[in-house]
Enzyme design. Structure first.
Site: not given
Ligand code: SAH
Ligand code: MG
Length: 220
Positions: A22, A56, A75, A79, A145, A148, A173-174
């Site tokens: 993303f 990223s 991570d 998801g 990132d 959300h 991000h976002d």
């Molecule tokens: N940076 C990535 C996109 C990240 S999407 C890119 O460039 O494509 C968001 C990610 O955050 C997901 O994989 C999700 O598993 C992770 N995530 C969400 N909440 C989290 C948490 N509390 N601890 C660790 N990872 C988390």
């Molecule tokens: Mg993002």
């Protein structure tokens, strides 16, 4: 100290574009420039929250390689809310059929291997707040990132922003200041505002939804 390259290697860019994820190209280039700048200036680790499939991370890894530091990416690989089955950002290819839950770790490992950047990344599999709690040193850059929801974004900010070294960068991000542009909520925007209001961070650049802030004061 290593000089900061302005752009990633062409092979890195190709691997980045091939990876699931993303991160749009323009924002990725801004992330790379921030990471290379921080790596060159401070020589400290570059830390990402939200690996997903490594899109990223590939850029942070290239910046780490170029400036003689390392990228750390955190991570749980299960998801975010909006990536679960039935939601807009779900990808059935990243479900572990045996477990019946998302698992982005294999795709991440493949993407990093294909980019030839494995040795420049430390992957931490765990929940961001738990990892932040045991993390014991300053970093040159924190890239938020992850989840959300307000809970996740706030935890990421409170857990990781304190580790940004003086002169280091906080990248978010976002960030969508206008609710009309919102696709995953405005929690990242709210932590961005909080960082500015803290007096500890000053905005350096904005590229679409990517904000780069520099630590210019103490605390968060
Ligand atoms: N940076 C990535 C996109 C990240 S999407 C890119 O460039 O494509 C968001 C990610 O955050 C997901 O994989 C999700 O598993 C992770 N995530 C969400 N909440 C989290 C948490 N509390 N601890 C660790 N990872 C988390
Ligand atoms: Mg993002």
């Amino acid at each position: 100290m290593a000089a900061a390259p302005a752009a990633p290697e062409p092979e890195t860019l190709a691997a980045f574009e091939a990876a699931k994820g993303f991160m749009p190209v323009q924002e990725g280039l801004a992330l790379y420039a921030a990471a290379a700048g921080a790596g060159a200036a401070l020589g400290l680790p570059l830390l990402e929250v939200g690996t997903y499939c490594g899109r990223s991370t590939i850029l942070l890894a290239d910046a780490a390689r170029a400036t003689g530091t390392v990228a750390v990416t955190v991570d749980h690989h299960r998801g975010s809310e909006e990536q679960q089955p039935g939601w807009d950002y779900h990808d059935p290819e990243v479900v572990d059929p045996e477990v019946g839950r998302m698992d982005t770790l294999p795709a991440f490992r493949r993407a990093l291997h294909n980019a030839g950047l494995e040795e420049h990344v430390i992957a931490v599999v765990g929940r961001s707040p738990q990892v932040a709690k045991v993390w014991g040193r300053e970093v040159g850059l924190v890239f938020i990132d992850g989840g959300h929801t307000d809970e996740h974004a706030t935890n990421d900010y409170e857990g990781w922003a304190p580790h940004v070294a003086e002169g280091g960068l906080l990248v978010i991000h976002d960030v969508f200041p206008d609710p009309v542009d919102e696709w995953t909520g405005q929690a990242p925007y709210r932590i961005y505002l909080r960082a500015l209001e803290s007096g500890a961070f000053t905005e350096v650049s904005a590229t679409d939804s990517l904000r780069v802030l520099r630590r210019t004061g103490r605390g968060i």
